[in-house]
Design a protein around this motif. Structure first.
Motif, PDB file in Angstrom:
ATOM      1  N   LYS A 159     -37.176 -53.308   0.856  1.00 42.83           N
ATOM      2  CA  LYS A 159     -36.943 -51.858   0.821  1.00 42.83           C
ATOM      3  C   LYS A 159     -35.752 -51.524   1.700  1.00 42.83           C
ATOM      4  CE  LYS A 159     -41.794 -50.563   0.589  1.00 42.83           C
ATOM      5  NZ  LYS A 159     -42.901 -49.968   1.343  1.00 42.83           N
ATOM      6  N   TYR A 161     -34.288 -47.985   3.772  1.00 40.05           N
ATOM      7  CA  TYR A 161     -34.351 -46.571   4.125  1.00 40.05           C
ATOM      8  C   TYR A 161     -33.129 -46.259   4.971  1.00 40.05           C
ATOM      9  CZ  TYR A 161     -39.406 -47.031   3.392  1.00 40.05           C
ATOM     10  OH  TYR A 161     -40.633 -47.279   2.876  1.00 40.05           O
ATOM     11  N   ILE A 255     -33.358 -38.504   4.317  1.00 41.03           N
ATOM     12  CA  ILE A 255     -33.572 -39.951   4.188  1.00 41.03           C
ATOM     13  C   ILE A 255     -33.260 -40.399   2.765  1.00 41.03           C
ATOM     14  CG2 ILE A 255     -35.279 -41.821   4.369  1.00 41.03           C
ATOM     15  CD1 ILE A 255     -34.999 -40.631   7.062  1.00 41.03           C
ATOM     16  N   GLU A 257     -33.779 -43.612   0.213  1.00 40.73           N
ATOM     17  CA  GLU A 257     -34.841 -44.605   0.148  1.00 40.73           C
ATOM     18  C   GLU A 257     -34.749 -45.379  -1.159  1.00 40.73           C
ATOM     19  OE1 GLU A 257     -38.452 -42.384   0.118  1.00 40.73           O
ATOM     20  OE2 GLU A 257     -39.723 -44.135  -0.208  1.00 40.73           O
ATOM     21  N   ASP A 259     -36.954 -48.333  -3.088  1.00 41.10           N
ATOM     22  CA  ASP A 259     -38.114 -49.232  -3.155  1.00 41.10           C
ATOM     23  C   ASP A 259     -38.149 -49.804  -4.572  1.00 41.10           C
ATOM     24  OD1 ASP A 259     -40.553 -50.444  -3.460  1.00 41.10           O
ATOM     25  OD2 ASP A 259     -41.651 -48.953  -2.287  1.00 41.10           O
ATOM     26  N   ARG A 270     -37.094 -35.552   5.048  1.00 37.84           N
ATOM     27  CA  ARG A 270     -38.418 -36.110   5.330  1.00 37.84           C
ATOM     28  C   ARG A 270     -38.799 -35.828   6.770  1.00 37.84           C
ATOM     29  NH1 ARG A 270     -39.142 -40.372   1.476  1.00 37.84           N
ATOM     30  NH2 ARG A 270     -41.030 -41.004   2.566  1.00 37.84           N
ATOM     31  N   THR A 298     -32.930 -52.722  11.835  1.00 40.34           N
ATOM     32  CA  THR A 298     -32.276 -51.409  11.816  1.00 40.34           C
ATOM     33  C   THR A 298     -30.851 -51.548  12.320  1.00 40.34           C
ATOM     34  OG1 THR A 298     -34.389 -50.355  12.308  1.00 40.34           O
ATOM     35  CG2 THR A 298     -32.410 -49.031  12.659  1.00 40.34           C
TER      36      THR A 298
END
Lengths: 328, 328
Positions: A159, A161, A255, A257, A259, A270, A298
């Motif tokens: 994923k 983000y 955000i 995202e 997935d 968010r 990160t």
């Protein structure tokens, strides 16, 4: 290694300065801006060209066009950093395709062509055995594509983000900190040069969505376009919503995202905990990668700025130098 | 590409599993643990060896030693992941030097040899035209060396700050959050497996200092040793000090710092704002790079763990595969 630079605004100039000042084993043989060009197979005197651009507003000869440089200059890598046209990708898209089909590597900071024509470009580059790199198109100075493809090589990325738009992040930071309204924060962002006169592209989430499309196609080999992204901007957020979130130890951020297992490709405001690693200040960008072996990684850094964009371009140039040109 | 793995604890097993489960174009031709070894030029049946290790505690034949594998197996890259001896670097240092002088690339997760003999190893690797990589020695899964050398290639790195020890970070997080004493937090860290029975190496700042030495030598080509690092551990910190910092919106973390312009190489508890990007939770690591073009880049991730360490090793293996073995 020989490079030609198309687009000689602050980013193109930053790239030229870095090549001139650092010992990178790179020579510039062509430069073009929108009005002029210069070609020199034995190397362009970069200092003179920069001075001319400063004093006269052009980098070279008005008889020489960007197309002349793309078609005729002697280069291993085309550095394409003209302004983005996100609707057509032109003229950048045409320069890039021409260079690829001339058998030349390409580095671009231009989101338009990569978001609009990724499959075509990658296929043509593959056929020609050349490399197309575009680190600068996503998260400015953060080497996110390098990290996914090299640093975390062998990992499956599960994923992604992130905070992909510094303008929105600045506006939300200011609304949360000092209770500004959206309009006040936007005005401040404009005054500081963080927002365009027409901020639609940023505040409606379009810029972030384009970066998601580029990452989704790059990381998972998908064929997504901007129409595949669910997008909600920040322009309807109230200071009350932000203050309510803050009261509960949370805040609101825009955000992006991806997935792939769920098929999610989404940009939306968010509510997240204030201590979340994606809660970064001001115009910073941040990306959180979930990987099967490395777990969460990160990265935080500057998402815009000309020298920061030049940094990403230089990283790509050195990648091509070491991986392709030196080896050849 | 053929690899031999020396050291078959959880990290070595994680590397073998990843090579087996992922299509990386890598074959394992030798494996050794402290009691046995297995050599097979046409490829080792990894599943069988992993099962044998699980059931019998050995990976192979007790007649075959690690030295046999290092000296005789047919490999392009030696993966060295035996336990670290930070005083002598042995036996890892000898395996690594032997492989290099056999003209083989080396990937290691072993801090000892890299911290103690960096210059020797890099010089010998240069003479042999082989590559020595050690991403796993610093910050676990965070690909910090890749990021400095490839993602930010062309940047001058000006300073490095970071949280290099997850055990200390866990202890400090718990002292700040719940007012635990150092002893209580250490006990908890031990119970959770985050601290060794003898925690000296972590809490006195030695582990963090070793990582600084590795980074300083790698990034700036220095020849530093652990004796060049000013070190203060966390073992004398009181909960009162942490609570006072928290009261003022700050906290205390064990920060490692390299400032080559000032000649600073230091590990010490520092008071920093709670919203600083290096304030990460629990056992996480974090590194902040200051670069001339990219400005500040922060990376956060897991600093330890066997699969996280294997992730870093696999990244190095793919680097060597693409940059050296494929090109050859």
């Amino acid at each position: 290694m020989k490079v030609a630079i198309i687009g000689f605004g602050s980013v193109g100039q930053g790239v030229a300065e870095s090549i001139q000042n650092k010992d990178l084993g790179i020579m510039i043989t062509g430069i073009a801006d929108s009005k002029s060009g210069v070609i020199a197979g034995s190397g362009i005197p970069v200092g003179e060209v920069l001075a001319k651009k400063q004093s006269q507003g052009v980098c070279g000869d008005t008889d020489v066009s960007a197309w002349d440089v793309v078609k005729s200059a002697d280069y291993d890598v085309l550095v394409e950093c003209t302004p983005t046209d996100i609707t057509t990708g032109k003229p950048a898209l045409e320069y890039i395709r021409y260079a690829i089909n001339r058998g030349r590597h390409v580095v671009t900071s231009n989101k338009g062509p990569v978001a609009l024509a990724y499959k075509t470009l990658i296929t043509e580059a593959g056929e020609q055995g050349v490399c197309l790199r575009y680190e600068a198109t996503v998260c400015g100075a953060i080497p996110i594509i390098h990290t996914i493809q090299e640093g975390l090589a062998g990992n499956d990325i599960l994923k992604i983000y992130g905070i992909f738009n510094g303008t929105c992040n600045y506006i939300l930071t200011r609304m949360a900190e000092d209770g500004l309204t959206y309009e006040q924060a936007l005005l401040e962002a404009r005054e500081l040069g963080y927002a365009e006169a027409d901020p639609t592209y940023d505040v409606k989430g379009i810029d972030a969505a384009i970066k998601l499309v580029i990452l989704a196609n790059t990381v998972w080999g998908l064929d997504k376009s901007i129409d595949d992204v669910e997008i909600t901007g920040i322009d309807n957020l109230t200071p009350e919503a932000l203050q309510l979130a803050e009261k509960h130890g949370r805040t609101i951020r825009l955000i992006g995202e991806i997935d792939p297992a769920k098929g999610t490709l989404r940009v939306s405001p968010r509510i997240i905990p204030q201590e979340h690693p994606l809660v970064v200040d001001g115009t910073l960008n941040a990306v959180l990668l979930e990987a099967d072996m490395a777990d969460g990684i990160t990265m935080i850094g500057r998402g815009a700025g000309s020298i920061e964009t030049a940094s990403a371009i230089i990283g790509d140039l050195i990648f091509i130098r070491d991986r392709y040109v030196k080896a050849a």
